[in-house]
Write a protein that holds these residues in place. Structure first.
Motif, short mmCIF file in Angstrom:
data_model
loop_
_atom_site.label_atom_id
_atom_site.label_comp_id
_atom_site.label_asym_id
_atom_site.label_seq_id
_atom_site.Cartn_x
_atom_site.Cartn_y
_atom_site.Cartn_z
N LEU A 1 11.70 2.40 -0.70
CA LEU A 1 11.03 3.23 0.31
C LEU A 1 9.65 3.66 -0.17
O LEU A 1 8.68 3.63 0.59
CB LEU A 1 11.89 4.45 0.63
N GLU A 2 9.53 4.02 -1.44
CA GLU A 2 8.24 4.40 -1.99
C GLU A 2 7.26 3.23 -2.00
O GLU A 2 6.07 3.39 -1.74
CB GLU A 2 8.39 4.97 -3.40
N VAL A 3 7.76 2.04 -2.32
CA VAL A 3 6.89 0.85 -2.30
C VAL A 3 6.38 0.60 -0.88
O VAL A 3 5.19 0.36 -0.66
CB VAL A 3 7.62 -0.39 -2.86
N MET A 4 7.29 0.69 0.11
CA MET A 4 6.87 0.48 1.50
C MET A 4 5.92 1.57 1.96
O MET A 4 4.95 1.29 2.67
CB MET A 4 8.09 0.39 2.41
N SER A 5 6.16 2.80 1.53
CA SER A 5 5.26 3.90 1.89
C SER A 5 3.87 3.68 1.28
O SER A 5 2.85 3.92 1.92
CB SER A 5 5.86 5.21 1.39
N MET A 6 3.85 3.22 0.03
CA MET A 6 2.59 2.94 -0.63
C MET A 6 1.83 1.82 0.10
O MET A 6 0.62 1.93 0.34
CB MET A 6 2.84 2.54 -2.09
N LEU A 7 2.54 0.77 0.47
CA LEU A 7 1.91 -0.32 1.21
C LEU A 7 1.38 0.16 2.56
O LEU A 7 0.27 -0.20 2.97
CB LEU A 7 2.90 -1.47 1.42
N ASN A 8 2.18 0.95 3.26
CA ASN A 8 1.77 1.46 4.56
C ASN A 8 0.52 2.32 4.43
O ASN A 8 -0.41 2.20 5.23
CB ASN A 8 2.92 2.27 5.18
N HIS A 9 0.49 3.17 3.44
CA HIS A 9 -0.69 4.03 3.23
C HIS A 9 -1.92 3.18 2.90
O HIS A 9 -3.01 3.42 3.43
CB HIS A 9 -0.42 5.04 2.12
N TYR A 10 -1.74 2.19 2.04
CA TYR A 10 -2.88 1.35 1.66
C TYR A 10 -3.40 0.55 2.85
O TYR A 10 -4.61 0.45 3.06
CB TYR A 10 -2.49 0.41 0.52
N VAL B 1 -7.20 -12.74 0.28
CA VAL B 1 -6.14 -12.97 -0.71
C VAL B 1 -5.36 -11.68 -0.95
O VAL B 1 -4.12 -11.69 -1.02
CB VAL B 1 -6.73 -13.52 -2.03
N GLY B 2 -6.06 -10.56 -1.04
CA GLY B 2 -5.40 -9.27 -1.24
C GLY B 2 -4.46 -8.93 -0.09
O GLY B 2 -3.34 -8.46 -0.31
N GLN B 3 -4.90 -9.16 1.13
CA GLN B 3 -4.05 -8.91 2.29
C GLN B 3 -2.83 -9.81 2.27
O GLN B 3 -1.71 -9.39 2.61
CB GLN B 3 -4.84 -9.11 3.59
N GLY B 4 -3.02 -11.07 1.88
CA GLY B 4 -1.89 -11.99 1.78
C GLY B 4 -0.87 -11.53 0.75
O GLY B 4 0.34 -11.57 1.00
N VAL B 5 -1.35 -11.07 -0.39
CA VAL B 5 -0.44 -10.57 -1.43
C VAL B 5 0.29 -9.33 -0.94
O VAL B 5 1.50 -9.17 -1.19
CB VAL B 5 -1.21 -10.30 -2.74
N LEU B 6 -0.40 -8.45 -0.22
CA LEU B 6 0.26 -7.26 0.33
C LEU B 6 1.36 -7.64 1.32
O LEU B 6 2.43 -7.02 1.34
CB LEU B 6 -0.76 -6.34 0.99
N ILE B 7 1.10 -8.64 2.13
CA ILE B 7 2.12 -9.10 3.08
C ILE B 7 3.32 -9.67 2.32
O ILE B 7 4.48 -9.39 2.67
CB ILE B 7 1.52 -10.14 4.05
N ILE B 8 3.07 -10.43 1.26
CA ILE B 8 4.16 -10.99 0.46
C ILE B 8 4.97 -9.85 -0.18
O ILE B 8 6.22 -9.89 -0.18
CB ILE B 8 3.61 -11.95 -0.61
N ILE B 9 4.30 -8.83 -0.70
CA ILE B 9 5.00 -7.69 -1.30
C ILE B 9 5.84 -6.97 -0.24
O ILE B 9 6.99 -6.60 -0.50
CB ILE B 9 4.01 -6.73 -1.97
N ALA C 1 8.87 -9.17 0.65
CA ALA C 1 9.82 -9.17 -0.48
C ALA C 1 10.55 -7.83 -0.58
O ALA C 1 11.75 -7.80 -0.86
CB ALA C 1 9.09 -9.48 -1.78
N THR C 2 9.85 -6.73 -0.32
CA THR C 2 10.49 -5.41 -0.38
C THR C 2 11.51 -5.25 0.73
O THR C 2 12.62 -4.75 0.50
CB THR C 2 9.42 -4.30 -0.30
N ILE C 3 11.16 -5.70 1.93
CA ILE C 3 12.11 -5.63 3.05
C ILE C 3 13.33 -6.50 2.75
O ILE C 3 14.47 -6.09 3.00
CB ILE C 3 11.42 -6.03 4.37
N PHE C 4 13.11 -7.68 2.21
CA PHE C 4 14.22 -8.56 1.83
C PHE C 4 15.09 -7.89 0.77
O PHE C 4 16.33 -7.94 0.83
CB PHE C 4 13.67 -9.90 1.32
#
Length: 138
Positions: A58-67, A17-25, A28-31
């Motif tokens: 960019l910071e949100v995407m960087s945070m997601l990438n790091h996580y 579920v966590g991975q799914g939410v991260l993919i949705i985030i 949504a960020t790219i959109f």
């Protein structure tokens, strides 16, 4: 204490579920980035608010990438996002802010910056290992 079958199953389910939410985030960020770029393109002008919004994304995407890359999330990333969001709010609404609100926003940015310094100092001065065997201490 070793986890039982129900605990392992629950952990796996929460991880999925966590991975799914991260993919949705991420999607949504790219959109949102594409929407911001289209707004800039249609307005034929780039404002500082637009640039700060893109930095926020960019910071949100960087945070997601790091996580996704490491499996952990340093507390600094949300603090960076907070600073950028407050700076964007300050820049966009500066004409409508009275002196006290401007002081409060600026103080908030300063406090978050100090918190980042404290967290960074603590991480360098007092490093921690995730692989510490807690059972050997008992």
């Amino acid at each position: 204490m070793t986890p039982n079958k129900f605990s392992r199953l629950t952990q796996r389910g929460l991880a999925i579920v966590g991975q799914g939410v991260l993919i949705i985030i991420a999607v949504a960020t790219i959109f949102a980035v594409f929407q911001a770029i289209m707004h800039i393109w249609q307005a034929r002008a780039i404002s500082i608010g637009d640039l700060l919004l893109l930095f926020l994304y960019l910071e949100v995407m960087s945070m997601l990438n790091h996580y996704l890359g490491t499996g952990n999330l340093p507390v600094r990333y949300p603090l960076y996002i907070g600073i950028i969001a407050l700076a964007r709010f300050l820049v966009l609404d500066i004409h409508e802010l009275d002196a006290w609100r401007m002081f409060a926003l600026s103080s908030s940015i300063l406090l978050i910056a100090l918190a980042i310094l404290v967290v960074r100092y603590g991480h360098v001065r007092f490093p921690y290992n995730d692989d510490v065997d807690t059972h050997s201490k008992q």
